[in-house]
Scaffold this motif. Structure first.
Motif, PDB file in Angstrom:
ATOM      1  N   PRO A 152       4.892  -1.006 -11.092  1.00  0.00           N
ATOM      2  CA  PRO A 152       4.291  -0.149 -10.060  1.00  0.00           C
ATOM      3  C   PRO A 152       4.141   1.293 -10.554  1.00  0.00           C
ATOM      4  N   LYS A 153       2.928   1.787 -10.598  1.00  0.00           N
ATOM      5  CA  LYS A 153       2.653   3.138 -11.103  1.00  0.00           C
ATOM      6  C   LYS A 153       2.321   4.134  -9.995  1.00  0.00           C
ATOM      7  N   GLU A 160       5.618  -1.162  -4.042  1.00  0.00           N
ATOM      8  CA  GLU A 160       6.521  -2.258  -4.390  1.00  0.00           C
ATOM      9  C   GLU A 160       5.647  -3.427  -4.827  1.00  0.00           C
ATOM     10  N   ILE A 161       6.084  -4.194  -5.830  1.00  0.00           N
ATOM     11  CA  ILE A 161       5.332  -5.376  -6.237  1.00  0.00           C
ATOM     12  C   ILE A 161       6.232  -6.600  -6.163  1.00  0.00           C
ATOM     13  N   ARG A 180       0.860  -1.179   0.000  1.00  0.00           N
ATOM     14  CA  ARG A 180       0.000   0.000   0.000  1.00  0.00           C
ATOM     15  C   ARG A 180       0.899   1.233   0.000  1.00  0.00           C
ATOM     16  N   PRO A 181       0.612   2.209  -0.864  1.00  0.00           N
ATOM     17  CA  PRO A 181       1.446   3.416  -0.945  1.00  0.00           C
ATOM     18  C   PRO A 181       1.489   4.182   0.374  1.00  0.00           C
ATOM     19  N   LEU A 230      -0.940  -0.654 -12.241  1.00  0.00           N
ATOM     20  CA  LEU A 230       0.105  -1.543 -12.775  1.00  0.00           C
ATOM     21  C   LEU A 230       0.378  -1.368 -14.263  1.00  0.00           C
ATOM     22  N   GLY A 231      -0.433  -0.562 -14.947  1.00  0.00           N
ATOM     23  CA  GLY A 231      -0.235  -0.353 -16.379  1.00  0.00           C
ATOM     24  C   GLY A 231      -0.537  -1.558 -17.240  1.00  0.00           C
ATOM     25  N   ILE A 232      -1.433  -2.428 -16.777  1.00  0.00           N
ATOM     26  CA  ILE A 232      -1.818  -3.597 -17.575  1.00  0.00           C
ATOM     27  C   ILE A 232      -3.274  -3.475 -17.999  1.00  0.00           C
TER      28      ILE A 232
END
Length: 141
Positions: free
Chosen positions: A107-108, A112-113, A32-33, A67-69
């Motif tokens: 990660p956008k 962290e992923i 979580r950011p 996530l840009g997917i």
């Protein structure tokens, strides 16, 4: 779409989450950011369902933003859900499995992923609502 929950008048918050599963049966989780509550805890990607939005449409939007997917509602299969009373709200969170998407998750939002095997997820610090979902993924994979 917060409404009043039956458990003491806490708002009901609907959040949709996705267990992205890769070709070697690993699951993607993200922190979580820093700017959000429970910052630093690991969770499944997703977010709050907006008024008039389905959980599937929410996930299509959130997976792109976070996530840009790109994925589509037919690629999201419902697995289970969490219903958890936090001190200030009640969370209802369907968990969907997704095995088909376009793009490489990145990660956008400063998170962290990690790609982990289901058994590895049990050792991560996670929000209380997420913990009961882990056994369903462990049984599935």
């Amino acid at each position: 779409m917060p409404t009043t929950a039956a458990d003491g008048g806490r708002p009901l918050v609907l959040v949709a989450a996705a267990a992205l599963i890769d070709e070697v049966a690993r699951v993607l989780v993200a922190t979580r950011p820093a700017r959000k509550s429970m910052a630093g805890l690991w969770e499944f990607p997703g977010g709050k369902v907006e008024p008039g939005e389905t959980p599937e449409a929410c996930l299509v939007r959130e997976l792109d933003e976070e996530l840009g997917i790109v994925t589509k509602p037919p690629c999201l299969a419902p697995l289970t859900f969490a219903s958890h009373a936090y001190p200030t709200f009640h969370l209802l969170m369907p968990l969907f499995v997704c095995r088909v998407w376009e793009g490489e998750p990145e990660p956008k939002e400063g998170q962290e992923i990690r790609w982990l095997r289901p058994k590895q997820l049990f050792s991560l610090p996670m929000p209380e609502a997420d913990r009961p979902l882990l056994r369903f993924l462990d049984e599935l994979l």
